[in-house]
Design a protein around this motif. Structure first.
Motif, PDB file in Angstrom:
ATOM      1  N   SER A  43     -13.248   3.295   3.666  1.00 43.54           N
ATOM      2  CA  SER A  43     -12.371   2.766   3.981  1.00 43.54           C
ATOM      3  C   SER A  43     -11.865   2.350   3.425  1.00 43.54           C
ATOM      4  O   SER A  43     -13.029   2.353   2.239  1.00 43.54           O
ATOM      5  N   GLY A  44     -10.591   1.679   2.806  1.00 45.25           N
ATOM      6  CA  GLY A  44     -10.107   2.203   1.115  1.00 45.25           C
ATOM      7  C   GLY A  44     -10.197   3.101   0.329  1.00 45.25           C
ATOM      8  O   GLY A  44      -9.240   3.225  -0.535  1.00 45.25           O
ATOM      9  N   GLY A  46      -7.505   5.463   1.304  1.00 46.83           N
ATOM     10  CA  GLY A  46      -5.569   5.100   0.227  1.00 46.83           C
ATOM     11  C   GLY A  46      -4.652   5.628   2.000  1.00 46.83           C
ATOM     12  O   GLY A  46      -3.709   6.207   1.174  1.00 46.83           O
ATOM     13  N   LYS A  47      -5.910   6.038   2.970  1.00 46.00           N
ATOM     14  CA  LYS A  47      -5.063   6.823   3.964  1.00 46.00           C
ATOM     15  C   LYS A  47      -4.014   5.739   4.293  1.00 46.00           C
ATOM     16  O   LYS A  47      -2.920   6.133   4.708  1.00 46.00           O
ATOM     17  N   SER A  48      -4.550   4.175   4.686  1.00 46.10           N
ATOM     18  CA  SER A  48      -3.277   3.909   5.265  1.00 46.10           C
ATOM     19  C   SER A  48      -1.906   3.697   3.773  1.00 46.10           C
ATOM     20  O   SER A  48      -0.576   3.686   4.270  1.00 46.10           O
ATOM     21  N   THR A  49      -1.949   3.786   2.789  1.00 49.76           N
ATOM     22  CA  THR A  49      -1.546   3.058   1.608  1.00 49.76           C
ATOM     23  C   THR A  49      -0.321   4.771   1.754  1.00 49.76           C
ATOM     24  O   THR A  49       0.417   5.073   1.464  1.00 49.76           O
TER      25      THR A  49
HETATM   26  N1  LIG Z   1      -0.948  -4.568  -0.353  1.00 46.78           N
HETATM   27  C1  LIG Z   1      -1.843  -4.457  -1.133  1.00 46.78           C
HETATM   28  N2  LIG Z   1      -2.022  -5.165  -2.179  1.00 46.78           N
HETATM   29  C2  LIG Z   1      -2.920  -4.369  -3.389  1.00 46.78           C
HETATM   30  N3  LIG Z   1      -3.934  -3.705  -3.033  1.00 46.78           N
HETATM   31  C3  LIG Z   1      -3.384  -3.124  -1.889  1.00 46.78           C
HETATM   32  C4  LIG Z   1      -2.563  -3.603  -0.459  1.00 46.78           C
HETATM   33  N4  LIG Z   1      -2.771  -2.829   0.388  1.00 46.78           N
HETATM   34  C5  LIG Z   1      -4.016  -1.973   0.237  1.00 46.78           C
HETATM   35  N5  LIG Z   1      -4.574  -2.051  -0.377  1.00 46.78           N
HETATM   36  C6  LIG Z   1      -5.556  -1.548  -1.418  1.00 46.78           C
HETATM   37  O1  LIG Z   1      -5.579   0.271  -1.885  1.00 46.78           O
HETATM   38  C7  LIG Z   1      -6.589   0.474  -1.051  1.00 46.78           C
HETATM   39  C8  LIG Z   1      -6.214   1.668   0.055  1.00 46.78           C
HETATM   40  O2  LIG Z   1      -5.914   0.398   1.042  1.00 46.78           O
HETATM   41  P1  LIG Z   1      -5.735   1.498   2.543  1.00 46.78           P
HETATM   42  O3  LIG Z   1      -5.974   0.432   3.216  1.00 46.78           O
HETATM   43  O4  LIG Z   1      -4.966   2.792   2.349  1.00 46.78           O
HETATM   44  O5  LIG Z   1      -7.544   2.185   2.982  1.00 46.78           O
HETATM   45  P2  LIG Z   1      -7.332   2.801   3.758  1.00 46.78           P
HETATM   46  O6  LIG Z   1      -7.707   4.509   3.860  1.00 46.78           O
HETATM   47  O7  LIG Z   1      -6.011   2.884   4.926  1.00 46.78           O
HETATM   48  O8  LIG Z   1      -8.939   1.872   4.802  1.00 46.78           O
HETATM   49  P3  LIG Z   1      -8.751   1.485   6.405  1.00 46.78           P
HETATM   50  O9  LIG Z   1     -10.131   2.664   6.926  1.00 46.78           O
HETATM   51  O10 LIG Z   1     -10.465   0.317   5.953  1.00 46.78           O
HETATM   52  O11 LIG Z   1      -7.708   1.942   7.247  1.00 46.78           O
HETATM   53  C9  LIG Z   1      -7.601  -0.345  -1.082  1.00 46.78           C
HETATM   54  O12 LIG Z   1      -8.446  -0.476  -2.495  1.00 46.78           O
HETATM   55  C10 LIG Z   1      -6.773  -2.095  -0.982  1.00 46.78           C
HETATM   56  O13 LIG Z   1      -7.137  -2.948  -0.998  1.00 46.78           O
END
Ligand SMILES: Nc1ncnc2c1ncn2[C@@H]1O[C@H](COP(=O)(O)OP(=O)(O)OP(=O)(O)O)[C@@H](O)[C@H]1O
Ligand SMILES: [Mg+2]
Length: 355
Positions: A43-44, A46-49
């Motif tokens: 989690s976190g 960066g996948k969804s990003t």
């Molecule tokens: N709008 C935003 N503003 C600030 N930080 C953000 C924002 N969106 C995401 N982040 C940060 O970017 C990092 C990556 O987030 P992301 O949502 O890509 O994680 P993820 O791999 O998809 O996690 P998960 O498995 O929980 O969905 C995290 O530390 C998150 O807090």
């Protein structure tokens, strides 16, 4: 074969008052037509990003600070939101974890499907309706004719996710980004959704990025996999090779954490998470699950013969009305101190009954 989507050295930043937070740090991955490319990591990571960057859905002040995203060799990462909006949904579709993000509660499924179809394809009203019907049937919703005129709240969670996939297919996209499409669903629906995604890749040569936490899903569904850790790609390659012979310690720890049916684990392996270390002992969990001394013998509440029907076909003549039986004469009681689980498959095959 050449990549349909090519993400090269992508860096995404979220500036905050104190610092610039780098959510994705020089990540690269490619997707070929007909391929399912898994994106996995904690989690976190960066996948969804990455998904949001491709779709131009980064929340401000988030920005792409480096690298390029190419769709069929054409650079799309520098485009503004308006230009991306026309691409988004037409050539690239996104499926989110929570189907309610994609569905509008105020419109019927028919309205939402035909609207999306007409936005992206030049078809007549009649063709759009026919297409909507076909898509719903295609994703395995029984009795699409009745279901088309229902609202999202009249569907179960798993069925809604099927509808969202139908919605993502309206424009015949070449790339689908599926962000945890099955995490909220039970295993049997999860398998159905993943089969459907696999079919789309095979039959329509759609390129898919499948974002997940679940190494089991990666193993069963993907052709290639990219492993992310703290914004960076730590490993990428053919799924078979990466799972069979992981090179990065983080990938090894992810694989070690998957329980295998043929290996009896006394403990879950250690995984360090957020700097802290979490350790579960299976025996402790099992002890907590049974807790016979804290469960009272007296029922706290009892459900006796609970039946819930939804009217499917109206008629002035009561015997012609048709109902969907969602809950059929269910009995159970719940006692104090007890954790009561309800488990089961999804319900589209629920029987129809007359009054
Ligand atoms: N709008 C935003 N503003 C600030 N930080 C953000 C924002 N969106 C995401 N982040 C940060 O970017 C990092 C990556 O987030 P992301 O949502 O890509 O994680 P993820 O791999 O998809 O996690 P998960 O498995 O929980 O969905 C995290 O530390 C998150 O807090
Ligand atoms: Mg995410």
């Amino acid at each position: 074969m050449s990549a349909i989507l090519d993400i090269a050295d992508l860096t995404v930043e979220f500036p905050t008052r104190r610092e610039i937070f780098v959510a994705v740090d020089g990540a690269s991955l490619t997707v070929e037509p007909g391929e399912i490319h898994g994106l996995v990591g904690e989690s976190g990571a960066g996948k969804s990003t990455i998904g949001a960057a491709v779709m131009a859905l980064l929340e401000r002040p988030g920005r792409i600070a480096g690298g390029t995203i190419r769709l069929r060799k054409e650079i799309i990462s520098g485009r503004d939101r308006a230009a991306m909006r026309s691409l988004r949904g037409r050539e690239i579709s996104m499926i989110f974890q929570d189907p309610l993000t994609s569905l509008n509660p105020l419109f019927t499924i028919r309205e939402q499907l035909t609207e999306t179809i007409k936005t992206h394809l030049s078809v007549t009203d009649a063709e759009a309706h026919e297409r909507a019907h076909d898509l719903l049937a295609r994703v395995g919703i029984p009795e699409p004719e009745i279901r088309l005129d229902q609202y999202p709240h009249q569907f179960s969670g798993g069925m809604r996710q099927h509808v969202v996939i139908a919605l993502a297919l309206c424009s015949e996209p070449d790339v689908i980004i599926a962000d945890e499409p099955t995490t909220a669903l039970d295993v049997s629906i999860q398998a159905k959704i993943l089969d459907l995604i696999r079919e789309l890749a095979n039959e329509r040569q759609v390129g898919v990025i499948l974002i997940t936490h679940d190494m089991g899903v990666i193993a069963d569904t993907t052709d290639r996999v990219t492993v992310m850790h703290q914004g960076k790609v730590v490993e990428t390659g053919a799924t078979r090779l990466v799972l069979g012979k992981p090179s990065h310690p983080y990938t090894k720890s992810l694989i070690a954490a998957v329980p295998r049916p043929n290996v009896k684990l006394h403990r879950f392996p250690l995984i360090s998470y957020d700097g802290r270390t979490t350790e579960f002992r299976i025996n402790d969990l099992a002890r907590n699950w049974s807790r016979p001394d804290t469960v009272s013998a007296k029922p706290l509440f009892e459900i006796g013969g609970l039946t819930k029907r939804f009217l499917q076909k109206r008629s002035f003549i009561p015997s012609r009305r048709q109902y969907l039986v969602a809950v059929n004469n269910v009995r159970f009681d719940i006692r104090q101190g007890e954790v009561f689980g309800i488990v089961g498959e999804w319900g589209p095959e629920n029987p129809l009954s007359h009054a």
